[in-house]
Design a protein around this motif. Structure first.
Motif: not given
Length: 327
Positions: A99-100, A160-163, A166-170
């Motif tokens: 996704q990212g 925190g996220t993978a950057g 990133s999908a984690n960020h969204l």
């Protein structure tokens, strides 16, 4: 004499063209005849790396050649993805995409260094729900309590996220917007780095891919607050979804896959898809992925291309809606 030379030249060119085409077809028929590189645009130890290593052995058995993983992290996956787009379109360089890299980065960065259409979709590897985990010192046992704490201390709790991008960020920005909480985003160079930071107490929580977080949750070193999917996970049956935790309508599922440079011959793409399908169909591989809340998919180039097209339209709108930006 001039006419004869010209005719011979044309005949020679035609012969060479036929030979080249025949050689190309022969090369495709015998693909692969040497090791294949799989670019993973994240550092070793992260979620993308874990998925690729789960399928690596079975894929290389199916291909009959070594599958060499090349971790190229940085810039939310843009560096490794851009490298993959520049490779020769011969099937000897495969790029891990998600996704990212295919839907978020092109909308977040003015120039990520590539365009998604520079890659040809091959296989939709997996779908995965994320997990929101907290450090044991945080006085909250679930997401509802964590959000209540965040409302009492606006801007004081971090995740925190993978950057960036990133999908984690969204997923985190969606949570902040829908739950109306003020959390500080801390981007790291990969999912494993964010988990290490969380274990060390540098951040309050992390929005993480489960393959990286679950071992620490099961060991009691991290607390699972919620999962981001539409239903609870079999791996964490006692952990509620975000929607169950006071954020109705929240749902976030990520996806991962494989792609090759645009122009790669169709028979080569079919061969890579076949090999990845055999890997995902292996019982041990499927169990390893499912244990990490990562569900094997295996859809081919057409269906994966349709997914990327849908996501490329959907997420840029949500990025604007949730005021997501590169920090």
């Amino acid at each position: 004499m001039h006419t004869m030379n010209r005719r011979h030249l044309l005949q020679a060119c035609a012969c060479l063209a036929t030979t080249a085409l025949g050689g190309r077809a022969l090369a495709q028929d015998h693909y692969p005849s040497r090791p294949v590189t799989l670019i993973v645009p994240q550092p070793a130890g992260g979620d993308a790396d874990a998925v690729c290593r789960a399928v690596q052995t079975r894929m290389q058995q199916a291909l009959g050649q070594p599958l060499v993983i090349d971790n190229r992290g940085g810039a939310g996956g843009s560096i490794g993805t851009a490298l993959g787009t520049k490779a020769a379109p011969d099937g000897y360089t495969i790029t891990f995409v998600n996704q990212g890299t295919m839907a978020l980065n092109p909308a977040l960065y003015a120039n990520p260094g590539y365009r998604p259409d520079m890659l040809e979709p091959v296989t939709w590897l997996t779908s995965v729900d994320l997990v929101i985990a907290a450090h044991p010192s945080v006085p909250a046992s679930n997401l509802r309590e964590f959000m209540a704490l965040a409302r009492r201390q606006p801007g004081q709790l971090s995740y925190g996220t993978a950057g960036n991008g990133s999908a984690n960020h969204l997923a985190g920005e969606m949570l902040k917007s829908m739950a109306k909480v003020d959390l500080m985003h801390v981007p790291y160079k990969g999912g494993s780095a964010s988990i290490i930071a969380l274990l060390g107490g540098e951040i309050s929580a992390a929005v993480a891919f489960p393959l990286a977080a679950l071992p620490h949750i099961r060991a009691g070193k991290l607390k699972a607050l919620a999962v981001t999917g539409s239903a609870r996970s079999k791996a964490l049956p006692d952990v509620p979804t975000v929607a169950e935790s006071g954020v109705p309508g929240y749902e976030f599922t990520s996806w991962m896959g494989l792609a090759v440079p645009r122009g790669t011959p169709a028979p080569v793409i079919a061969r890579i898809h076949q090999a990845s399908g055999q890997a995902l169909g292996d019982k041990a591989v499927a169990e390893r992925l499912s244990a990490g809340m990562t569900e094997p998919n295996g859809a081919g180039p057409h269906e994966f291309a349709e997914l990327i097209a849908r996501e490329s339209q959907r997420w840029p709108r949500l990025i604007k809606q949730y005021a997501m930006k590169v920090d």
